[in-house]
Design an enzyme around this catalytic site. Structure first.
Site, short mmCIF file in Angstrom:
data_model
loop_
_atom_site.label_atom_id
_atom_site.label_comp_id
_atom_site.label_asym_id
_atom_site.label_seq_id
_atom_site.Cartn_x
_atom_site.Cartn_y
_atom_site.Cartn_z
N SER A 185 -18.97 35.69 19.28
CA SER A 185 -17.59 36.17 19.26
C SER A 185 -17.54 37.66 19.63
O SER A 185 -17.91 38.03 20.75
CB SER A 185 -16.97 35.87 17.90
OG SER A 185 -15.57 36.00 17.96
N GLN A 186 -17.10 38.54 18.71
CA GLN A 186 -17.21 39.96 19.01
C GLN A 186 -18.66 40.31 19.34
O GLN A 186 -18.94 41.10 20.25
CB GLN A 186 -16.75 40.80 17.82
CG GLN A 186 -16.97 42.31 18.03
CD GLN A 186 -16.68 43.12 16.79
OE1 GLN A 186 -15.71 43.86 16.73
NE2 GLN A 186 -17.52 43.00 15.77
N ASP A 275 -12.11 25.98 22.44
CA ASP A 275 -11.96 27.25 21.72
C ASP A 275 -10.56 27.82 21.92
O ASP A 275 -10.18 28.19 23.03
CB ASP A 275 -13.01 28.23 22.25
CG ASP A 275 -13.17 29.46 21.37
OD1 ASP A 275 -12.26 29.77 20.57
OD2 ASP A 275 -14.22 30.12 21.48
N HIS A 304 -14.36 27.52 18.34
CA HIS A 304 -14.95 28.76 17.82
C HIS A 304 -15.52 28.44 16.44
O HIS A 304 -14.92 28.77 15.41
CB HIS A 304 -13.84 29.81 17.73
CG HIS A 304 -14.31 31.21 17.97
ND1 HIS A 304 -14.58 31.70 19.21
CD2 HIS A 304 -14.53 32.23 17.11
CE1 HIS A 304 -14.94 32.97 19.13
NE2 HIS A 304 -14.93 33.31 17.86
#
Length: 323
Positions: A185-186, A275, A304
């Site tokens: 993710s990040q 996602d 996700h």
């Protein structure tokens, strides 16, 4: 099962957000500033112990004087062997560098792991940035109202990833020619940024990366995605979108799709086609711009979330550094 485009469309999508005309100069200036930063660090033994690894808290001074915290995990017998591979790890939005346990497996396979806490998020790293304007909520909007684009929050975080990688390369027992980056993710976005800005990174494994193609994300129900702070920003500060071009232009500096062409690493990119948090099109916008060796690992019915066998596949990819 793609949530925003068909798979064939995704394979050809090149993004809709702008790339600032001075993008290269922007990052050249940032890297020149980073070159003035010391690679000195402080080590503090961790309270966690393992028979296969040595664990430390590592602190260094980042851009703007911020104190950055990382978890360092090294193989116990590293000093008895030739220099081995290194892995920088990056965490998800507003989280931290995670447990010691999830790094022990890499150490058992000979990796020295350095996991960075993003400044001002859930870990122990400080955010020393002073900006004009409001953040509302979230981090990627931070600095958007400051006249100086160098005040964007993620500009500093991206540079922190490079400094973290450089410190890892400098450690005793680490071969600087065998460095990998990994995150979700990040953390996936920071993996891309690190590999783009530090060309010595050899393997990158970004998993459903964030921080890509902001304009496209804003058009895909952002209130239910990781990009919701765009909605709040426009609601409170620009409800008529009179500054839309300016806003997306400035976000272009910290858009990983604009950094992706700089990557020289071998990339294993992991995406869930269902996602809705980081929509597939925003990810493909960056992936399709990578010109180095790359592979897309698709989870068709996954979003996700936990992805089965991903840890095994990641380790298999990283072990190529031992070939």
């Amino acid at each position: 099962m793609a949530v925003d485009m068909s798979l064939e469309q995704l394979k050809n999508y090149m993004g809709s957000s702008p790339r600032p005309a001075d993008f290269d100069e922007y990052w050249a200036r940032g890297l020149a500033e980073l070159d003035q930063q010391s690679l000195e660090y402080e080590l503090v033994p961790a309270e966690f112990h393992s028979p296969v690894a040595q664990c430390y808290h590592l602190y260094f001074t980042g851009i703007g004087g911020a104190r950055i915290h990382c978890k360092l995990v090294q193989p116990t017998d590293a000093a008895l062997h030739p220099a081995g591979p290194g892995l920088v790890m990056f965490h998800g939005y507003a989280c931290d560098s995670g447990d010691w346990f999830d790094k022990i497996g890499y150490a058992a396979h000979g990796f020295t792991v350095l996991a960075m806490d993003c400044r001002g998020q859930g870990g122990w790293s400080e955010d020393a940035l002073t900006v004009k304007g409001s953040t509302i909520r979230g981090h990627f909007i931070r600095g958007i109202d400051d006249p100086d684009p160098d005040k964007l929050y993620f500009r500093n975080v991206f540079l922190d990833t490079v400094q973290t990688a450089r410190i890892l390369m400098s450690l005793e027992g680490v071969d600087p020619e065998r460095i990998a980056a990994h995150g979700l993710s990040q953390g996936g976005a920071l993996t891309v940024a690190c590999a783009a800005l530090e060309p010595r990174v050899k393997i990158a494994v970004p998993v459903y990366p964030f921080l890509s193609d902001y304009k496209q994300a804003s058009q895909l129900d952002p209130t239910n995605s990781a990009y919701e702070e765009l909605v709040y920003y426009f609601r409170f500060f620009d409800p008529h979108h009179q500054r839309e071009d300016e806003i997306f232009g400035k976000l272009g500096y910290i858009d990983i799709q604009n950094l992706a062409p700089r990557i020289q690493a071998d990339v294993l990119w992991v995406t869930g086609l269902a996602d809705i948090i980081c929509p597939p099109s925003t990810q493909f916008a960056a992936y399709n711009k990578i010109t180095s060796p790359k592979e897309m690992l698709l989870y068709h019915e996954y979003g996700h979330e936990y992805l089965p066998a991903l840890s095994d596949r990641t380790l298999q990819k990283l072990m190529q550094l031992n070939l």
